[in-house]
Scaffold this motif. Structure first.
Motif, PDB file in Angstrom:
ATOM      1  N   ILE A   1       0.848  -1.194   0.000  1.00  0.00           N
ATOM      2  CA  ILE A   1       0.000   0.000   0.000  1.00  0.00           C
ATOM      3  C   ILE A   1       0.883   1.243   0.000  1.00  0.00           C
ATOM      4  CG2 ILE A   1      -1.852   1.228   1.217  1.00  0.00           C
ATOM      5  CD1 ILE A   1      -2.688  -1.533   0.269  1.00  0.00           C
ATOM      6  N   PHE A   2       0.535   2.213  -0.850  1.00  0.00           N
ATOM      7  CA  PHE A   2       1.302   3.453  -0.941  1.00  0.00           C
ATOM      8  C   PHE A   2       0.360   4.652  -1.011  1.00  0.00           C
ATOM      9  CE2 PHE A   2       3.995   0.183  -2.702  1.00  0.00           C
ATOM     10  CZ  PHE A   2       5.255   0.487  -2.213  1.00  0.00           C
ATOM     11  N   GLN A   3       0.936   5.817  -0.753  1.00  0.00           N
ATOM     12  CA  GLN A   3       0.220   7.064  -1.038  1.00  0.00           C
ATOM     13  C   GLN A   3       0.455   7.428  -2.500  1.00  0.00           C
ATOM     14  OE1 GLN A   3       1.804   9.020   2.846  1.00  0.00           O
ATOM     15  NE2 GLN A   3       0.258  10.415   2.031  1.00  0.00           N
ATOM     16  N   LYS A   4      -0.615   7.879  -3.167  1.00  0.00           N
ATOM     17  CA  LYS A   4      -0.490   8.246  -4.585  1.00  0.00           C
ATOM     18  C   LYS A   4       0.502   9.385  -4.771  1.00  0.00           C
ATOM     19  CE  LYS A   4      -5.244   7.054  -5.913  1.00  0.00           C
ATOM     20  NZ  LYS A   4      -6.534   7.627  -6.345  1.00  0.00           N
ATOM     21  N   GLU A   5       0.348  10.381  -3.929  1.00  0.00           N
ATOM     22  CA  GLU A   5       1.199  11.558  -4.071  1.00  0.00           C
ATOM     23  C   GLU A   5       1.485  12.088  -2.680  1.00  0.00           C
ATOM     24  OE1 GLU A   5       0.452  16.105  -5.386  1.00  0.00           O
ATOM     25  OE2 GLU A   5      -0.082  14.595  -6.869  1.00  0.00           O
ATOM     26  N   ARG A   6       2.702  12.407  -2.409  1.00  0.00           N
ATOM     27  CA  ARG A   6       3.028  12.961  -1.097  1.00  0.00           C
ATOM     28  C   ARG A   6       4.124  14.007  -1.266  1.00  0.00           C
ATOM     29  NH1 ARG A   6       4.937   8.423   2.749  1.00  0.00           N
ATOM     30  NH2 ARG A   6       6.104  10.064   3.772  1.00  0.00           N
ATOM     31  N   LYS A   7       4.196  14.878  -0.318  1.00  0.00           N
ATOM     32  CA  LYS A   7       5.205  15.926  -0.405  1.00  0.00           C
ATOM     33  C   LYS A   7       6.592  15.329  -0.186  1.00  0.00           C
ATOM     34  CE  LYS A   7       2.249  19.767   0.955  1.00  0.00           C
ATOM     35  NZ  LYS A   7       2.043  20.898   1.885  1.00  0.00           N
ATOM     36  N   LEU A   8       7.545  15.898  -0.871  1.00  0.00           N
ATOM     37  CA  LEU A   8       8.925  15.469  -0.721  1.00  0.00           C
ATOM     38  C   LEU A   8       9.388  15.790   0.697  1.00  0.00           C
ATOM     39  CD1 LEU A   8      11.336  14.298  -2.301  1.00  0.00           C
ATOM     40  CD2 LEU A   8      12.029  16.647  -2.777  1.00  0.00           C
ATOM     41  N   THR A   9      10.036  14.839   1.346  1.00  0.00           N
ATOM     42  CA  THR A   9      10.485  15.038   2.726  1.00  0.00           C
ATOM     43  C   THR A   9      11.979  14.784   2.848  1.00  0.00           C
ATOM     44  OG1 THR A   9      10.018  12.730   3.336  1.00  0.00           O
ATOM     45  CG2 THR A   9       8.253  14.345   3.663  1.00  0.00           C
ATOM     46  N   GLN A  10      12.539  15.281   3.934  1.00  0.00           N
ATOM     47  CA  GLN A  10      13.947  15.053   4.222  1.00  0.00           C
ATOM     48  C   GLN A  10      14.163  15.046   5.728  1.00  0.00           C
ATOM     49  OE1 GLN A  10      15.908  18.419   2.407  1.00  0.00           O
ATOM     50  NE2 GLN A  10      15.434  19.780   4.104  1.00  0.00           N
ATOM     51  N   THR A  11      15.254  14.453   6.149  1.00  0.00           N
ATOM     52  CA  THR A  11      15.590  14.448   7.569  1.00  0.00           C
ATOM     53  C   THR A  11      15.828  15.878   8.036  1.00  0.00           C
ATOM     54  OG1 THR A  11      16.627  12.275   7.358  1.00  0.00           O
ATOM     55  CG2 THR A  11      17.223  13.592   9.290  1.00  0.00           C
ATOM     56  N   ALA A  12      15.253  16.221   9.171  1.00  0.00           N
ATOM     57  CA  ALA A  12      15.409  17.580   9.699  1.00  0.00           C
ATOM     58  C   ALA A  12      16.870  17.870  10.015  1.00  0.00           C
ATOM     59  CB  ALA A  12      14.559  17.749  10.955  1.00  0.00           C
ATOM     60  N   LYS A  13      17.323  19.051   9.680  1.00  0.00           N
ATOM     61  CA  LYS A  13      18.695  19.482   9.963  1.00  0.00           C
ATOM     62  C   LYS A  13      18.749  20.164  11.335  1.00  0.00           C
ATOM     63  CE  LYS A  13      20.063  20.042   5.121  1.00  0.00           C
ATOM     64  NZ  LYS A  13      18.868  19.419   4.523  1.00  0.00           N
ATOM     65  N   THR A  14      19.935  20.402  11.822  1.00  0.00           N
ATOM     66  CA  THR A  14      20.088  21.026  13.139  1.00  0.00           C
ATOM     67  C   THR A  14      20.184  22.546  13.066  1.00  0.00           C
ATOM     68  OG1 THR A  14      22.479  20.656  13.031  1.00  0.00           O
ATOM     69  CG2 THR A  14      21.161  19.011  14.192  1.00  0.00           C
ATOM     70  N   VAL A  15      20.163  23.105  11.863  1.00  0.00           N
ATOM     71  CA  VAL A  15      20.093  24.561  11.702  1.00  0.00           C
ATOM     72  C   VAL A  15      18.877  24.871  10.848  1.00  0.00           C
ATOM     73  CG1 VAL A  15      21.221  26.646  10.857  1.00  0.00           C
ATOM     74  CG2 VAL A  15      22.599  24.838  11.896  1.00  0.00           C
ATOM     75  N   TRP A  16      17.970  25.698  11.394  1.00  0.00           N
ATOM     76  CA  TRP A  16      16.742  26.039  10.683  1.00  0.00           C
ATOM     77  C   TRP A  16      16.788  27.505  10.272  1.00  0.00           C
ATOM     78  CZ3 TRP A  16      12.175  23.463  13.848  1.00  0.00           C
ATOM     79  CH2 TRP A  16      12.369  22.064  13.854  1.00  0.00           C
ATOM     80  N   ILE A  17      16.818  27.718   8.959  1.00  0.00           N
ATOM     81  CA  ILE A  17      16.774  29.076   8.413  1.00  0.00           C
ATOM     82  C   ILE A  17      15.545  29.153   7.524  1.00  0.00           C
ATOM     83  CG2 ILE A  17      18.004  30.831   7.085  1.00  0.00           C
ATOM     84  CD1 ILE A  17      20.603  29.309   7.686  1.00  0.00           C
ATOM     85  N   ASP A  18      14.523  29.780   8.012  1.00  0.00           N
ATOM     86  CA  ASP A  18      13.250  29.823   7.299  1.00  0.00           C
ATOM     87  C   ASP A  18      12.545  31.115   7.693  1.00  0.00           C
ATOM     88  OD1 ASP A  18      10.506  29.442   6.495  1.00  0.00           O
ATOM     89  OD2 ASP A  18      10.890  27.282   6.388  1.00  0.00           O
ATOM     90  N   LYS A  19      12.149  31.891   6.694  1.00  0.00           N
ATOM     91  CA  LYS A  19      11.513  33.178   6.988  1.00  0.00           C
ATOM     92  C   LYS A  19      10.237  33.019   7.800  1.00  0.00           C
ATOM     93  CE  LYS A  19       9.140  33.215   2.507  1.00  0.00           C
ATOM     94  NZ  LYS A  19       8.965  33.915   1.215  1.00  0.00           N
ATOM     95  N   ARG A  20       9.626  31.804   7.756  1.00  0.00           N
ATOM     96  CA  ARG A  20       8.406  31.568   8.530  1.00  0.00           C
ATOM     97  C   ARG A  20       8.686  31.438  10.020  1.00  0.00           C
ATOM     98  NH1 ARG A  20       6.249  26.205   6.044  1.00  0.00           N
ATOM     99  NH2 ARG A  20       8.463  25.726   6.448  1.00  0.00           N
TER     100      ARG A  20
END
Length: 649
Positions: free
Chosen positions: A371-390
């Protein structure tokens, strides 16, 4: 026999430690007679324990590595000390009281954490806290770790209705760091017991106490369970502090047991992938969770169930439709057995029912259907430095202004920052705890993430009822305390989420039950009967405080008996008396006087797991005995089961 009294205090932390030690070293326990009760009790024989530890025990070494401060021993004792306080329901402040599974609790978080232990021990998947950073004016607490009489006299005028003493921790305090460490140490000790075995905790902090917090967490959670220190850029341009412009804050992450934890990947903003990769390979991740140490049918039974695949009608890509409904023409697919353990799905059954249209099945070259999801967002392992305007700090302020108005609550954590932490540390059926909840960004983030992934996360928010400043915009707007701000934020945030996505959030839980920390529901009876006059002897017949309601007694008993506060409840009237049932019989209670035979039978008809009465329900002991024996017979309980399951308060 007659029913016994229900124990009306929180967990004794010392007893928990003894029970844990007994599990691994029963031979170091012996029995002694208790001088007060005359009964035998288990105690530790330290001589035997030292022998078991061999050369790995130390008492008075001249030099050894340790982290300590004035007040640490008392902080440790305070964490283990039980409390007799209770939580009173505040239905009028709540939203969707009858159906919600979320909790908002007003009160000192150490007392609240102790009260939650019996009901939520080992049940909380993720904790996120943003505690006071100890900057010199943000630390308000009511602990008293060996304070002097002079200290007491100095601050005696600053107390709440429960007699708790609050004060700011300023840099002029000689125990500036020690007091902060004691405050955090006791709370984190109790909080750890609430985590599931695969649970995680995230703690935001800045440089003021980051070093001390790391040492405390290493000791409480074990340095081997340290998962990471996330550096979050909260002000890219920096704020001038001495020789450097400060741009970041930290978030320490610990597991209860690192070997059982697999943190979730985070989504790559704006990126998705489809069924097949560029060369035609099937590139989607399976829905089955192969982290069998943490996820298997034993500890995740609600994630073990079948899907059904229609292999007779493949699409153009040779993928098969998936459903949750059985059909003779469909193939049943269950999570497989890996390393001798039955694995489970990542999604719970409710989520799968809601999102089954997003699923597809693929039959591999080995003949196994997956069983799979048809479409899913691309994911990655979280990094230890977060730089995000949000994640910039003023984003949280803007969100607060948009919901509540300018100046109501400054510098809350940005919503998307907490939402990403939830994505890493929680699952779709998790309980999330925040016991320094402030404006309740965490509650907002839980609702938002549930709306996005059809999850069913539940939250528990805990906040000290700290007053807003007299001349503040919050006070002018009618918010007298921080909890008043937070509750209004949750109400408005829930409404906004549903308005923005009405089709996908119909079943979203945006409600919350409110509870308020209070003194015990019962009058203290410390004197001997001979010391009371005739009018005071009524305390022995009815020691419930005059302002307490049936709901106060019911929820107080749920805390004492280990029943979760979010469970649904119903009530019905029999012979003019009210009967309460929690979660279809987990607990059935009646607090009325003059219990009749019809009431007892109606309670038994609910097939309860636990039965509760007030002592004043019975005019005489023989009436209490009759009810005990009747319930035992109607429910087919043994004497031992009846003694365990029938209690009075």
């Amino acid at each position: 026999m007659k029913p016994n009294k229900l124990e009306l205090c929180s967990v004794n932390g010392t007893q928990l430690n003894l029970e844990a030690l007994y599990q691994i070293a029963p031979s170091c326990f012996t029995e002694v007679k208790d001088e007060k009760t005359g009964e035998l009790r288990h105690v530790v024989n330290f001589k035997t324990l030292r022998q078991l530890l061999g050369d790995n025990a130390v008492e008075d070494a001249d030099e050894m590595y340790q982290f300590t401060w004035p007040g640490k021993q008392e902080a440790r004792r305070e964490a283990a000390r039980p409390t007799t306080k209770t939580l009173r329901p505040v239905v009028e402040d709540s939203v969707d009281w009858d159906h919600t599974q979320n909790l908002y609790i007003e009160g000192d978080n150490l007392e609240v954490l102790k009260l939650l232990q019996k009901s939520y021990m080992g049940k909380v998947k993720m904790i996120y806290i943003d505690p006071p950073y100890n900057t010199g004016n943000d630390f308000v607490y009511d602990d008293d770790f060996a304070a002097s009489q002079d200290d007491y006299d100095l601050f005696a005028g600053n107390i709440d209705e429960l007699g708790n003493r609050y004060r700011k921790n300023t840099e002029t305090n000689g125990r500036f760091h020690s007091d902060w460490c004691s405050m955090m140490y006791s709370r984190l000790m109790v909080a750890r017991s609430l985590l599931t075995e695969d649970g995680v905790i995230f703690v935001s902090i800045d440089d003021n106490e980051q070093r001390n917090l790391k040492n405390i967490c290493d000791e409480i959670f074990g340095d081997k369970n340290f998962l990471g220190n996330i550096t979050i850029i909260v002000k890219p341009e920096g704020r001038r502090y001495g020789s450097f412009a400060k741009c970041h804050e930290s978030c320490l992450v610990y597991a209860k047991d690192k070997d059982l934890v697999e943190c979730n990947e985070i989504e790559v903003e704006g990126a998705t992938y489809q069924y097949f990769d560029e060369i035609g390979g099937f590139n989607l991740k399976g829905l089955r969770n192969r982290n069998v140490k943490a996820f298997n049918s034993t500890n995740r039974p609600n994630l073990r169930y079948p899907f059904y695949v229609d292999i007779n009608h493949p699409d153009q890509n040779n993928l098969f439709p998936v459903t949750t409904i059985a059909n003779n023409n469909y193939v049943k697919v269950e999570a497989s057995i890996i390393d001798g353990l039955e694995s489970v799905w990542r999604w719970g059954k409710e989520t799968s029912e809601q999102k089954k249209s997003q699923l597809t099945a693929y039959k591999g070259p080995d003949g196994i259907i997956r069983i799979f999801q048809k479409e899913r967002k691309l994911t990655q392992t979280a990094k230890t430095v977060w730089i995000d305007k949000r994640f910039i700090s003023n984003k949280g302020t803007k969100e607060s202004i948009d919901l509540l108005g300018k100046g109501i609550f400054d510098y809350p954590k940005p919503l998307k920052l907490v939402e990403q932490i939830l994505q890493i540390g929680s699952e779709e059926e998790s309980i999330i705890l925040d016991f320094f909840s402030g404006s309740s960004t965490t509650a907002h983030a839980v609702m938002q993430l549930n709306a996005e992934d059809c999850g069913n996360r539940k939250y528990i928010m805990v906040q000290l009822p700290e007053e807003t400043p007299e001349d503040s915009e919050a006070r002018k707007a009618g918010y007298n305390t921080i909890p008043e701000i937070a509750k209004e934020r949750i109400r408005r945030a829930g409404k906004k989420i549903k308005e923005e996505s009405p089709l996908t959030t119909q079943n979203l839980d945006t409600g919350f039950r409110v509870f308020r920390l209070a003194d015990s529901n019962f009058e203290e009876v410390k004197k001997a009967p001979a010391e009371y006059n005739q009018s005071q002897l009524d305390l022995f017949l009815n020691n419930v405080k005059s302002d307490r309601t049936d709901l106060d007694l019911l929820f107080g008993a749920m805390l004492s008996w280990g029943v979760q506060l979010s469970l649904p409840m119903t009530s019905e009237e029999v012979d003019g008396k009210m009967i309460y049932s929690v979660n279809d019989g987990d607990l059935v209670a009646c607090f009325a006087d003059d219990i009749t035979e019809n009431i007892v039978k109606a309670m038994a008809d609910k097939q309860p797991l636990r039965v509760l009465f007030r002592d004043s329900c019975f005019a005489r002991d023989d009436a209490k005995i009759n009810v005990f024996e009747t319930l035992k017979q109607l429910l087919d309980w043994s004497e031992e089961e009846a003694i365990k399951n029938i209690k009075v308060i």
